[in-house]
Design a protein around this motif. Structure first.
Motif, PDB file in Angstrom:
ATOM      1  N   UNK A 244     -25.731  68.267  67.558  1.00  0.00           N
ATOM      2  CA  UNK A 244     -26.473  69.442  67.091  1.00  0.00           C
ATOM      3  C   UNK A 244     -27.974  69.213  67.064  1.00  0.00           C
ATOM      4  N   UNK A 245     -28.360  67.962  66.873  1.00  0.00           N
ATOM      5  CA  UNK A 245     -29.773  67.593  66.927  1.00  0.00           C
ATOM      6  C   UNK A 245     -30.640  68.369  65.924  1.00  0.00           C
ATOM      7  N   UNK A 246     -30.198  68.356  64.685  1.00  0.00           N
ATOM      8  CA  UNK A 246     -31.039  68.902  63.615  1.00  0.00           C
ATOM      9  C   UNK A 246     -31.530  67.724  62.767  1.00  0.00           C
ATOM     10  N   UNK A 247     -32.817  67.499  62.812  1.00  0.00           N
ATOM     11  CA  UNK A 247     -33.425  66.428  62.032  1.00  0.00           C
ATOM     12  C   UNK A 247     -34.565  66.982  61.204  1.00  0.00           C
ATOM     13  N   UNK A 248     -35.272  66.073  60.516  1.00  0.00           N
ATOM     14  CA  UNK A 248     -36.398  66.545  59.705  1.00  0.00           C
ATOM     15  C   UNK A 248     -37.385  65.420  59.406  1.00  0.00           C
ATOM     16  N   UNK A 249     -38.592  65.856  59.086  1.00  0.00           N
ATOM     17  CA  UNK A 249     -39.635  64.934  58.625  1.00  0.00           C
ATOM     18  C   UNK A 249     -40.146  65.493  57.310  1.00  0.00           C
ATOM     19  N   UNK A 250     -40.297  64.610  56.325  1.00  0.00           N
ATOM     20  CA  UNK A 250     -40.779  65.044  55.015  1.00  0.00           C
ATOM     21  C   UNK A 250     -41.884  64.110  54.554  1.00  0.00           C
ATOM     22  N   UNK A 251     -42.734  64.618  53.669  1.00  0.00           N
ATOM     23  CA  UNK A 251     -43.796  63.765  53.136  1.00  0.00           C
ATOM     24  C   UNK A 251     -45.026  64.573  52.799  1.00  0.00           C
TER      25      UNK A 251
END
Ligand SMILES: Cc1ncc(COP(=O)(O)O)c(C=O)c1O
Length: 390
Positions: A244-251
């Motif tokens: 599905x290729x759902x990722x994330x970046x947080x910060x």
């Protein structure tokens, strides 16, 4: 006849060739061998999550979503970080949805590095790191992790920093070794970042795959690190939905918006109908995460036992989908040659760990096997591998 066409691939990517996973998966397909090379599960993720994606598709969730991700998913990611780690994030500005962790890593390196900047990372490293550092025209400064502990050598770490160091790229739990960095090791990395005013980018895609009662500790939760750490993760491994290729970046807002500046020209947005489904998945009860972890730990033990019985020296992993084995007890020491011959010899595909090292001698006799497979597949692979010890 026209003039010969110049080699089309940019020099920045020359030498990277085809990823080892594609090469080994093709070998598995052409030989019919059991594929313990690439890290993807051979069962689907939770039915209710898949149903949520189907519903989203049928409900018209099929056009470009917002560039930062749909609000429900950004809120679910923020809630996940609070629930598991006590991290407080503003879902508007401190959370970015990406096309897998892979895109977040690429966008982060492209957004944060000037040409010639240096990136400290730990080898063996996930193969996209070297390629994306090269695409950003940055330089990699690997610190070698050596079996059996894969501990960070403080002197080697200190020596990897220079005035050009822009960021540390840290993967924990770590692929391919299965290492989960200790509190002391994380503090050592954090101290360098603070003292040298360096950013950290963390790859935490295996955050829920830690075994034997260990806890995953995000680097951003260490003192002074929240302001300088971009945390990357993904739904693929946690929910067995790697396609599905759902990722994330947080910060911090400034880091996340820098990454979004690059992401908008890479994919612009990420898979619309998968986003509400992953928002649902992130809210699954603790029992899901616990039983997923326990199930995978049992698979780890199953494959480790099989590899040991086949005569390999097993380096038991503390996390991830993977176990590394040393082939020297079989009287061999070239992991690459071993993996190329393995489909023929034993009907199994594995990945030579050497491809993840700059220091080729450090990884030469090591081979990585994935255990995120059905028990019967692991058992059949183990039975086939038993042929190796005659
Ligand atoms: C360490 C590491 N980072 C990132 C990824 C890719 O994650 P995604 O599929 O979400 O792009 C993988 C996949 O194997 C991985 O092992």
């Amino acid at each position: 006849m026209g003039a010969p066409v110049r080699a089309p691939l940019t020099s920045r990517l020359a030498g990277f060739g085809t990823t080892i996973f594609a090469e080994m998966s093709a070998l598995a397909a052409s030989t019919g061998a059991i594929n313990l090379g690439q890290g993807f599960p051979d069962t689907d993720g939770p039915e209710e999550v898949i149903e949520a994606a189907v519903e989203a598709m049928r409900g018209g969730c099929n056009q470009y979503p917002p560039g930062s991700g749909i609000p429900a998913l950004r809120a679910a990611i923020a809630a996940h970080q609070r629930r598991f780690y006590g991290i407080e994030l503003d879902a508007d500005g401190e959370v970015l949805v990406t096309t897998g962790a892979t895109e977040a890593i690429a966008a982060a390196l492209l957004a944060l590095c000037e040409p010639g900047d240096e990136v400290v990372t730990f080898e063996p490293y996930y193969d996209s790191y070297a390629a994306c550092i090269a695409l950003a025209d940055a330089r990699r400064r690997p610190v070698t992790l050596r079996p059996p502990e894969y501990a960070i050598d403080p002197d080697a770490l200190a020596a990897a920093f220079s005035p050009r160091t822009r960021l540390v790229l840290l993967n924990s739990p770590h692929n391919p070794t299965g290492k989960v960095f200790t509190g002391d090791e994380l503090e050592l990395v954090a101290a360098h970042c603070r003292e040298r005013d360096v950013l950290a980018v963390t790859d935490e895609v295996y955050e829920h795959l830690v075994f034997d009662g260990r806890e995953h500790v995000p680097l951003s939760t260490l003192p002074g690190m929240a302001d300088r750490t971009l945390t990357i993760s993904s739904s693929g491994k946690t929910f067995s939905l790697t396609g599905w290729k759902i990722g994330w970046a947080t910060g911090p807002r400034a880091l996340v918006s820098a990454v979004q500046a690059a992401k908008q020209f890479l994919t612009f947005v990420s898979g619309a109908p998968f986003q509400p489904a992953i928002a649902h998945a992130l809210g699954l009860p603790d029992a899901y995460f616990e039983s997923f972890r326990a199930g995978l730990q049992a698979k780890r033990d199953r494959l480790c036992a099989g590899l040991e019985a086949a005569g390999l020296e097993v380096l038991p992993p503390a996390g991830t989908y993977f176990v590394t084995a040393d082939i020297r007890p079989l009287g061999e020491d070239d992991g690459h040659a071993f993996c190329l011959a393995l489909p023929e010899r034993a009907g199994v595909v594995a990945v030579p760990t050497v491809v993840f090292y700059d220091d080729k001698s450090a990884g030469r006799p090591l081979v990585r096997f994935a255990f995120c497979k059905r028990d019967e597949v692991i058992d059949e692979a183990a039975a086939r591998l038993a042929r190796l010890s005659g």
